[in-house]
Design a protein around this motif. Structure first.
Motif, PDB file in Angstrom:
ATOM      1  N   MET A 110       0.294  -0.977   0.237  1.00  0.00           N
ATOM      2  CA  MET A 110       0.002  -0.028   0.174  1.00  0.00           C
ATOM      3  C   MET A 110       0.425   1.123   0.153  1.00  0.00           C
ATOM      4  SD  MET A 110      -2.574  -1.503   2.714  1.00  0.00           S
ATOM      5  CE  MET A 110      -4.009   0.301   2.993  1.00  0.00           C
ATOM      6  N   VAL A 111       1.868   0.816   0.673  1.00  0.00           N
ATOM      7  CA  VAL A 111       3.071   2.203   1.126  1.00  0.00           C
ATOM      8  C   VAL A 111       3.431   2.360  -0.554  1.00  0.00           C
ATOM      9  CG1 VAL A 111       4.890   3.613   2.093  1.00  0.00           C
ATOM     10  CG2 VAL A 111       3.176   2.216   3.561  1.00  0.00           C
ATOM     11  N   MET A 112       4.081   1.970  -1.708  1.00  0.00           N
ATOM     12  CA  MET A 112       4.985   1.487  -2.182  1.00  0.00           C
ATOM     13  C   MET A 112       3.919   1.877  -3.415  1.00  0.00           C
ATOM     14  SD  MET A 112       5.731  -1.429  -3.952  1.00  0.00           S
ATOM     15  CE  MET A 112       4.378  -2.118  -4.540  1.00  0.00           C
ATOM     16  N   ARG A 113       2.620   1.890  -3.308  1.00  0.00           N
ATOM     17  CA  ARG A 113       1.653   2.215  -4.296  1.00  0.00           C
ATOM     18  C   ARG A 113       1.280   3.576  -4.137  1.00  0.00           C
ATOM     19  NH1 ARG A 113      -0.842  -3.359  -4.555  1.00  0.00           N
ATOM     20  NH2 ARG A 113      -2.165  -2.834  -2.511  1.00  0.00           N
ATOM     21  N   GLY A 114       1.189   3.789  -3.094  1.00  0.00           N
ATOM     22  CA  GLY A 114       1.382   5.528  -2.749  1.00  0.00           C
ATOM     23  C   GLY A 114      -0.276   5.488  -2.378  1.00  0.00           C
ATOM     24  N   GLU A 115      -0.839   4.495  -1.863  1.00  0.00           N
ATOM     25  CA  GLU A 115      -2.303   5.394  -0.899  1.00  0.00           C
ATOM     26  C   GLU A 115      -2.287   4.997   0.500  1.00  0.00           C
ATOM     27  OE1 GLU A 115      -3.895   0.180  -1.588  1.00  0.00           O
ATOM     28  OE2 GLU A 115      -3.204   0.731  -3.625  1.00  0.00           O
ATOM     29  N   MET A 116      -1.392   5.753   0.968  1.00  0.00           N
ATOM     30  CA  MET A 116      -1.499   5.916   2.233  1.00  0.00           C
ATOM     31  C   MET A 116      -0.396   7.032   2.658  1.00  0.00           C
ATOM     32  SD  MET A 116      -2.018   2.852   4.048  1.00  0.00           S
ATOM     33  CE  MET A 116      -1.889   3.046   5.556  1.00  0.00           C
ATOM     34  N   LYS A 117      -0.613   8.194   1.202  1.00  0.00           N
ATOM     35  CA  LYS A 117       0.151   9.232   1.487  1.00  0.00           C
ATOM     36  C   LYS A 117      -0.933  10.374   1.553  1.00  0.00           C
ATOM     37  CE  LYS A 117       0.202   9.482  -3.671  1.00  0.00           C
ATOM     38  NZ  LYS A 117       0.783  10.286  -5.095  1.00  0.00           N
ATOM     39  N   ALA A 118      -2.238  10.084   1.930  1.00  0.00           N
ATOM     40  CA  ALA A 118      -2.918  11.216   2.646  1.00  0.00           C
ATOM     41  C   ALA A 118      -2.416  10.981   4.392  1.00  0.00           C
ATOM     42  CB  ALA A 118      -3.616  10.603   2.922  1.00  0.00           C
ATOM     43  N   LEU A 119      -1.872  10.225   4.706  1.00  0.00           N
ATOM     44  CA  LEU A 119      -0.922   9.910   6.048  1.00  0.00           C
ATOM     45  C   LEU A 119       0.069  10.548   6.029  1.00  0.00           C
ATOM     46  CD1 LEU A 119      -3.128   6.358   7.486  1.00  0.00           C
ATOM     47  CD2 LEU A 119      -3.871   8.868   7.803  1.00  0.00           C
ATOM     48  N   LYS A 120       0.823  10.073   5.318  1.00  0.00           N
ATOM     49  CA  LYS A 120       2.225  10.422   5.241  1.00  0.00           C
ATOM     50  C   LYS A 120       2.791  10.239   4.421  1.00  0.00           C
ATOM     51  CE  LYS A 120       7.024   9.108   7.654  1.00  0.00           C
ATOM     52  NZ  LYS A 120       7.291   9.028   8.773  1.00  0.00           N
ATOM     53  N   LYS A 121       3.415  11.354   3.618  1.00  0.00           N
ATOM     54  CA  LYS A 121       3.817  11.474   2.059  1.00  0.00           C
ATOM     55  C   LYS A 121       5.148  11.107   2.122  1.00  0.00           C
ATOM     56  CE  LYS A 121       4.174  14.262  -2.602  1.00  0.00           C
ATOM     57  NZ  LYS A 121       3.814  15.178  -2.847  1.00  0.00           N
ATOM     58  N   LEU A 122       5.756  10.610   1.542  1.00  0.00           N
ATOM     59  CA  LEU A 122       7.428   9.650   1.803  1.00  0.00           C
ATOM     60  C   LEU A 122       8.537  11.210   1.280  1.00  0.00           C
ATOM     61  CD1 LEU A 122       6.895   6.174   1.362  1.00  0.00           C
ATOM     62  CD2 LEU A 122       7.309   7.369   3.117  1.00  0.00           C
ATOM     63  N   ASN A 123       9.691  10.561   1.512  1.00  0.00           N
ATOM     64  CA  ASN A 123      10.244  11.732   0.710  1.00  0.00           C
ATOM     65  C   ASN A 123      11.747  11.075   0.573  1.00  0.00           C
ATOM     66  OD1 ASN A 123      12.901  12.947   0.253  1.00  0.00           O
ATOM     67  ND2 ASN A 123      13.811  13.281   2.225  1.00  0.00           N
ATOM     68  N   LEU A 124      11.470  10.262  -0.375  1.00  0.00           N
ATOM     69  CA  LEU A 124      11.792   9.523  -1.577  1.00  0.00           C
ATOM     70  C   LEU A 124      13.690   9.005  -2.479  1.00  0.00           C
ATOM     71  CD1 LEU A 124       8.485   8.047  -4.486  1.00  0.00           C
ATOM     72  CD2 LEU A 124       9.332   7.231  -1.870  1.00  0.00           C
ATOM     73  N   PRO A 125      14.268   8.106  -2.001  1.00  0.00           N
ATOM     74  CA  PRO A 125      14.338   7.285  -1.506  1.00  0.00           C
ATOM     75  C   PRO A 125      13.958   6.742  -0.384  1.00  0.00           C
ATOM     76  CG  PRO A 125      15.530   7.134  -2.549  1.00  0.00           C
ATOM     77  CD  PRO A 125      15.357   8.707  -2.766  1.00  0.00           C
ATOM     78  N   VAL A 126      13.051   5.661   0.273  1.00  0.00           N
ATOM     79  CA  VAL A 126      13.350   5.476   1.121  1.00  0.00           C
ATOM     80  C   VAL A 126      13.150   3.638   1.511  1.00  0.00           C
ATOM     81  CG1 VAL A 126      11.298   6.808   1.961  1.00  0.00           C
ATOM     82  CG2 VAL A 126      10.211   4.911   1.244  1.00  0.00           C
TER      83      VAL A 126
END
Length: 337
Positions: free
Chosen positions: A46-62
């Motif tokens: 889910m995180v990989m697909r970007g489905e959790m961006k509303a909760l926390k946007k990642l500073n890629l790469p992670v």
């Protein structure tokens, strides 16, 4: 060291890549772990697909991965409960995600000593699913001896552990699964198994004390149809309730939207004088130690479907994504690659 990282949002082949990284140094309250095995979970996809961006946007790469089993290499200046050479396991906190790496620093309070009778691959299968079900069924729902609990998707990573945990606490366990897994989940301890390909659980069940909703969507709403008046629904896949949204620190605007979305579920709960809560698992070393004792005493057994070498991590994620796994999918970092 080698680490698997999310380089962009998207599918498995385009998002995940091996990268070289420096071995981290532990801070005062941290422990450096040499990772021997890690398990992967739907939340990673889910995180990989970007489905959790509303909760926390990642500073890629992670990094990716939240479960580990390994060996203590070094401890921070404020850590006294662990020593180099000890074998430990953990579901790491969100600030330390990245267990698909040869080394990782972990908050000491999220660690527990590995059960001596389990391999690292077996131990790595436990933390996320174990803590999720413990916090949902025992901590939040307060499951009691003799109560009837419905656990959906009994053959999955969460379900196969939750069945055993509920039985360990003396509950009468009902689960749903496909035809091929009926006998298998019964051996895990389920008292009643409903083959969803042949039967509709809504026609068979009533007066359930606790529904453990692992599927969300319509299953969340339907939970109240089989629940006894005054019963409890705990979900790990349904809509957020206002209390959980506040605890997550979600801002007022998104909480407002969440409130609108959760209104139908909360109305169902109110009409039946029932309890509803969405459970967001928190890393907790003390609770993991409690679970460790159940595995050490063979009250609960780890359920491992497949083990992949580190070099085949993408294949492991593809298998997880197929939703065919019976139990957990493990990646071994001990394979020499």
């Amino acid at each position: 060291m080698k680490a698997l990282k999310i380089t962009q949002y998207g599918d498995i082949d385009s998002s995940l890549a091996f990268q070289e990284a420096n071995v981290p140094e532990p801070g005062a309250s941290e422990v450096l772990i040499k990772i021997n095995a890690a398990s992967i979970n739907p939340i990673d996809l889910m995180v990989m697909r970007g489905e959790m961006k509303a909760l926390k946007k990642l500073n890629l790469p992670v990094g990716i991965g939240r479960d580990l089993s390994g060996e203590v290499v070094a401890v921070g200046s404020g850590v006294s409960q662990y020593q180099p050479g000890e074998e430990v396991f953990a579901r790491v906190g969100e600030d330390h995600v990245g267990t698909l790496a040869q080394y990782l620093v972990v908050d000491a309070t999220h660690l527990a000593k590995k059960p001596e009778n389990l391999s690292h691959e077996e131990a790595a299968s436990i933390p996320l699913v174990g803590l999720t079900s413990y916090q949902a069924l025992i901590q939040v729902a307060g499951l009691k001896k003799g109560e009837k609990v419905l656990i959906h998707a009994g053959s999955g990573g969460i379900g196969s552990m939750a069945i055993q945990l509920a039985k360990a606490y003396g509950a009468y366990v009902i689960t749903t699964t496909s035809s091929a897994n009926v006998d298998w989940v019964r051996k895990l301890g389920a008292d009643q198994v409903i083959d969803y390909k042949k039967e509709n659980y809504l026609d068979l069940l009533s007066d359930i004390d606790v529904v453990y909703d692992t599927l969300g969507q319509q299953y969340t709403m339907d939970a109240f149809k089989v629940l006894k008046r005054g019963g409890r629904v705990v979900s790990i896949a349904g809509v957020l309730d206002p209390l959980t949204a506040r605890e997550l620190g979600i801002n007022w605007f998104f909480r407002k939207l969440i409130g609108l979305k959760s209104r139908p579920v909360l109305k169902q709960a109110k009409d039946k004088n029932a309890f509803y809560r969405m459970v967001i698992m928190q890393a907790n070393g003390d609770q993991l130690s409690e679970l460790s004792a159940l595995y050490r005493d063979k009250i609960i057994s780890p359920v491992v479907d497949k083990v992949y070498p580190f070099s085949q991590s993408l294949a492991a994620f593809s298998y997880l994504n197929s939703k065919r796994a019976k139990g957990k999918v493990i990646i071994s970092l001990n394979s020499g690659d």
